[in-house]
Design a protein around this motif. Structure first.
Motif, PDB file in Angstrom:
ATOM      1  N   TRP A   7      36.360   4.024 -43.362  1.00 54.88           N
ATOM      2  CA  TRP A   7      36.708   5.360 -43.825  1.00 54.88           C
ATOM      3  C   TRP A   7      36.210   6.424 -42.846  1.00 54.88           C
ATOM      4  O   TRP A   7      36.918   7.374 -42.551  1.00 54.88           O
ATOM      5  N   LEU A   8      34.992   6.265 -42.374  1.00 58.22           N
ATOM      6  CA  LEU A   8      34.344   7.310 -41.581  1.00 58.22           C
ATOM      7  C   LEU A   8      34.835   7.347 -40.136  1.00 58.22           C
ATOM      8  O   LEU A   8      35.119   8.422 -39.590  1.00 58.22           O
ATOM      9  N   GLN A   9      34.930   6.210 -39.508  1.00 61.22           N
ATOM     10  CA  GLN A   9      35.271   6.193 -38.083  1.00 61.22           C
ATOM     11  C   GLN A   9      36.597   6.888 -37.759  1.00 61.22           C
ATOM     12  O   GLN A   9      36.669   7.652 -36.782  1.00 61.22           O
ATOM     13  N   PRO A  10      37.669   6.699 -38.541  1.00 58.23           N
ATOM     14  CA  PRO A  10      38.935   7.352 -38.181  1.00 58.23           C
ATOM     15  C   PRO A  10      38.910   8.873 -38.246  1.00 58.23           C
ATOM     16  O   PRO A  10      39.775   9.518 -37.656  1.00 58.23           O
ATOM     17  N   VAL A  11      37.950   9.464 -38.957  1.00 59.25           N
ATOM     18  CA  VAL A  11      37.899  10.926 -39.080  1.00 59.25           C
ATOM     19  C   VAL A  11      36.748  11.513 -38.264  1.00 59.25           C
ATOM     20  O   VAL A  11      36.302  12.632 -38.535  1.00 59.25           O
ATOM     21  N   MET A  12      36.277  10.754 -37.252  1.00 61.13           N
ATOM     22  CA  MET A  12      35.208  11.232 -36.373  1.00 61.13           C
ATOM     23  C   MET A  12      35.760  11.467 -34.979  1.00 61.13           C
ATOM     24  O   MET A  12      35.724  10.581 -34.126  1.00 61.13           O
ATOM     25  N   PRO A  13      36.270  12.656 -34.688  1.00 61.55           N
ATOM     26  CA  PRO A  13      36.813  12.926 -33.351  1.00 61.55           C
ATOM     27  C   PRO A  13      35.738  13.084 -32.281  1.00 61.55           C
ATOM     28  O   PRO A  13      36.037  13.031 -31.091  1.00 61.55           O
ATOM     29  N   VAL A  14      34.479  13.297 -32.712  1.00 66.01           N
ATOM     30  CA  VAL A  14      33.358  13.475 -31.791  1.00 66.01           C
ATOM     31  C   VAL A  14      32.235  12.537 -32.235  1.00 66.01           C
ATOM     32  O   VAL A  14      31.931  12.467 -33.429  1.00 66.01           O
ATOM     33  N   PRO A  15      31.587  11.810 -31.312  1.00 64.76           N
ATOM     34  CA  PRO A  15      30.474  10.935 -31.705  1.00 64.76           C
ATOM     35  C   PRO A  15      29.215  11.744 -31.994  1.00 64.76           C
ATOM     36  O   PRO A  15      28.348  11.923 -31.144  1.00 64.76           O
ATOM     37  N   TYR A  16      29.103  12.202 -33.217  1.00 64.50           N
ATOM     38  CA  TYR A  16      28.038  13.129 -33.598  1.00 64.50           C
ATOM     39  C   TYR A  16      27.524  12.717 -34.976  1.00 64.50           C
ATOM     40  O   TYR A  16      28.301  12.563 -35.922  1.00 64.50           O
ATOM     41  N   VAL A  17      26.195  12.573 -35.091  1.00 67.22           N
ATOM     42  CA  VAL A  17      25.563  12.132 -36.331  1.00 67.22           C
ATOM     43  C   VAL A  17      24.657  13.250 -36.853  1.00 67.22           C
ATOM     44  O   VAL A  17      23.811  13.754 -36.104  1.00 67.22           O
ATOM     45  N   PRO A  18      24.813  13.672 -38.105  1.00 67.42           N
ATOM     46  CA  PRO A  18      23.951  14.725 -38.641  1.00 67.42           C
ATOM     47  C   PRO A  18      22.471  14.406 -38.462  1.00 67.42           C
ATOM     48  O   PRO A  18      22.035  13.271 -38.659  1.00 67.42           O
ATOM     49  N   THR A  19      21.715  15.413 -38.088  1.00 66.38           N
ATOM     50  CA  THR A  19      20.276  15.421 -37.798  1.00 66.38           C
ATOM     51  C   THR A  19      19.934  14.756 -36.462  1.00 66.38           C
ATOM     52  O   THR A  19      18.847  14.987 -35.931  1.00 66.38           O
ATOM     53  N   LEU A  20      20.824  13.957 -35.900  1.00 64.89           N
ATOM     54  CA  LEU A  20      20.581  13.337 -34.593  1.00 64.89           C
ATOM     55  C   LEU A  20      21.323  14.053 -33.478  1.00 64.89           C
ATOM     56  O   LEU A  20      20.856  14.109 -32.346  1.00 64.89           O
ATOM     57  N   GLY A  21      22.499  14.591 -33.767  1.00 61.48           N
ATOM     58  CA  GLY A  21      23.300  15.234 -32.749  1.00 61.48           C
ATOM     59  C   GLY A  21      24.250  14.258 -32.078  1.00 61.48           C
ATOM     60  O   GLY A  21      24.583  13.201 -32.619  1.00 61.48           O
ATOM     61  N   PRO A  22      24.704  14.587 -30.864  1.00 60.85           N
ATOM     62  CA  PRO A  22      25.660  13.722 -30.172  1.00 60.85           C
ATOM     63  C   PRO A  22      25.027  12.379 -29.807  1.00 60.85           C
ATOM     64  O   PRO A  22      23.837  12.311 -29.480  1.00 60.85           O
ATOM     65  N   VAL A  23      25.824  11.326 -29.878  1.00 60.26           N
ATOM     66  CA  VAL A  23      25.372  10.006 -29.464  1.00 60.26           C
ATOM     67  C   VAL A  23      26.409   9.416 -28.516  1.00 60.26           C
ATOM     68  O   VAL A  23      27.569   9.836 -28.484  1.00 60.26           O
TER      69      VAL A  23
END
Length: 329
Positions: A7-23
């Motif tokens: 569910w999550l991966q298809p709606v993630m246009p940017v590799p970014y995780v809350p509280t961690l930032g870009p990965v």
């Protein structure tokens, strides 16, 4: 709760995780989101969280009780205790009904926070909406040292002659808004790695640092973001590019595999990174509360910050249960 990666991966246009930032794209996985949930509300840092170099406790935390997770949309709220407090809702997927703005505004009102914002993401081949603040996430992959990345006239501040080194304090004061006054205090406390500087006429006119590496969740070494600035009257003479290339040389020779940066779209650092061939991973758009419409909020009960049970957020079902995880670039 458990995040459904399909569910999550298809709606993630940017590799970014809350509280961690870009990965790094290769590090992006459902386990990162589960790890963030595992430490929610504890103040603990994950071992690969870059923010641990600046504080003893993690400031921003995910609010598991407010998460909305469906096949087409995921909303992840976070809370920061810094200052008057702030709430953020990170939006993955479409949000045509403005649920994220309703949620974060209600959280801020219920808990008396001074700030509230919504963060959305846009792929590298899209144009971010105009009129809002957005940054570009950029990736530099290190390989063999390049002749263009030689440090040239750049030296660590600690390695400058005494009179030149003494001018760094004035340089830092002038670039306080870019974070250099804070960085100078950290340097004086011996709490950070080397800071590289370029001089003109025996005075520091530009700097980048601290130079530090940290392993990511996969064990790869990454060069951490730096503060980066040149005095206004010395811009346009190539000092920024010289500092940047010296920093890349440092990263290469110290075993970093890559660096991730966030640059203000269209700003000087952004243009430099694009000219130096960094790969764009997309855009992060931040919309503060002042930019939202004045639509009335629904009258649901206040959302508790850390009571991990199923709840109702602005008339819609939220997730519940405990999960299993510029100046400055």
């Amino acid at each position: 709760m458990r995040f459904e990666w399909d569910w999550l991966q298809p709606v993630m246009p940017v590799p970014y995780v809350p509280t961690l930032g870009p990965v790094h794209p290769d590090a992006l996985a459902a386990g990162l989101f589960s790890d963030v949930l595992d430490v929610a509300g504890t103040g603990r840092f994950l071992p690969y969280d870059k923010d641990q170099r600046w504080a003893d406790r993690k400031d921003e935390t995910v609010l598991p009780n407010g998460i909305v997770h469906t096949r087409h949309q995921t909303l992840i709220p976070t809370w920061s205790q810094r200052g008057a407090g702030s709430f953020t809702v990170y939006v993955y997927g479409p949000d045509p009904d403005g649920q994220a703005a309703e949620t974060v505004a209600k959280l801020a009102a219920d808990h008396g926070a001074g700030r509230a914002r919504v963060v959305t993401f846009h792929g590298p081949d899209t144009t971010p909406p105009p009129g809002t603040a957005h940054t570009r996430v950029q990736l530099r992959v290190f390989g063999r040292p390049s002749p263009a990345d030689q440090p040239g006239p750049v030296r660590p501040v600690d390695g400058l002659p005494g009179p030149a080194r003494a001018t760094f304090a004035g340089f830092a004061d002038r670039l306080t808004d870019d974070g250099f006054a804070f960085l100078h205090r950290q340097m004086q406390a011996g709490a950070v790695g080397p800071v590289l500087a370029v001089t003109d006429g025996g005075r520091v006119v530009g700097a980048i640092g601290p130079m530090e590496t940290m392993t990511d969740s996969t064990g790869a070494s990454r060069l951490l973001p730096q503060y980066f600035g040149v005095l206004p009257e010395h811009r346009g003479h190539g000092y920024g590019r010289t500092l940047w290339r010296a920093a890349m040389h440092w990263g290469t020779t110290h075993g970093a595999a890559y660096q991730l940066l966030q640059t203000e779209t269209g700003g000087a650092s952004d243009r430099l990174c694009q000219a130096e061939g960094l790969r764009s991973l997309g855009f992060v758009q931040t919309v503060p509360r002042s930019a939202w419409s004045r639509a009335p909020l629904c009258s649901a009960a206040p959302v508790p910050l850390f009571r991990l049970v199923s709840g109702r957020v602005c008339g819609r079902r939220g997730g519940g249960g405990r999960g299993s995880r510029a100046g400055r670039w």
